[in-house]
Design a protein around this motif. Structure first.
Motif, short mmCIF file in Angstrom:
data_model
loop_
_atom_site.label_atom_id
_atom_site.label_comp_id
_atom_site.label_asym_id
_atom_site.label_seq_id
_atom_site.Cartn_x
_atom_site.Cartn_y
_atom_site.Cartn_z
N GLU A 1 0.71 -0.96 -0.34
CA GLU A 1 0.09 -0.02 0.05
C GLU A 1 1.06 0.85 0.47
O GLU A 1 0.33 1.52 -0.73
CB GLU A 1 -0.61 -0.09 0.79
N GLU A 2 2.24 1.25 0.73
CA GLU A 2 3.01 2.33 1.29
C GLU A 2 3.93 2.64 -0.44
O GLU A 2 3.33 3.69 -1.07
CB GLU A 2 3.92 1.57 2.26
N ARG B 1 2.25 1.67 -3.49
CA ARG B 1 1.34 2.59 -4.51
C ARG B 1 1.27 3.91 -4.48
O ARG B 1 0.68 4.45 -5.22
CB ARG B 1 -0.03 1.76 -4.10
N GLN B 2 1.27 4.21 -2.58
CA GLN B 2 0.54 5.47 -2.88
C GLN B 2 2.02 6.66 -2.92
O GLN B 2 2.19 7.29 -4.35
CB GLN B 2 0.50 6.21 -1.38
#
Length: 173
Positions: free
Chosen positions: A90-91, A93-94
């Motif tokens: 997720e990090e 992706r961000q």
């Protein structure tokens, strides 16, 4: 870790000899090793070992690691030392989302402000990067790709965007 890092006086893989303060040189070597993935995510970065490799004090190593931590490339863990950052899915992706946004602005500004000399240098960087990948030197290709994006940011003539881009490039390597 010795084989992933080069001593201070040796030229980089691109053949350039590093110049600047000891802090800057140590920082640049560690940064390049991470960018080229010679130091993998999660790798412990011992101040003592790095000091021996570079022939500098732990204070200089600490300052370099602090700079890298500020850019999100290294994680400083109290009482446990430093490690190469290992972002979650997720990090990541961000970070890539942020990089796409920043690069769009950088590209628009670079089109307006880049000099003929900068454009020529950028074209050469693309050729050099392609050559690295063609001969199977993935690490150098990744580093050159990052350097291209940083040079493009410099051509945009917007200091905050250069700073953001440096952080994002290093985090996405």
């Amino acid at each position: 870790m010795n084989e992933q890092l080069q001593p201070l006086k040796k030229p980089t893989r691109s053949g350039k000899v590093r110049t600047g303060t000891q802090d800057d040189i140590v920082y640049a070597h560690i940064f390049d090793a991470i960018l080229e993935q010679r130091l993998a995510p999660g790798t412990k970065l011992s101040e003592e070992a790095l000091g021996e490799i570079f022939g500098v004090s732990r204070t200089i190593i600490r300052r370099a690691l602090s700079r890298l931590a500020h850019e999100g490339v290294v994680l400083l863990r109290p009482n446990r030392g430093a490690v190469v950052a290992s972002p979650s899915v997720e990090e990541a992706r961000q970070i890539f989302f942020a990089r796409r946004l920043v690069e769009r602005a950088i590209t628009e500004l670079a089109v307006q402000h880049a000099s003929a000399e900068q454009l020529s240098e950028l074209r050469q960087m693309v050729k050099d990067e392609q050559a690295c990948f063609a001969r199977g030197d993935r690490g150098a290709g990744i580093r050159l790709s990052g350097e291209f994006h940083l040079k493009l940011a410099e051509a945009a003539k917007n200091a905050p965007l250069v700073s953001f881009q440096r952080s994002l490039v290093s985090q996405t390597s």
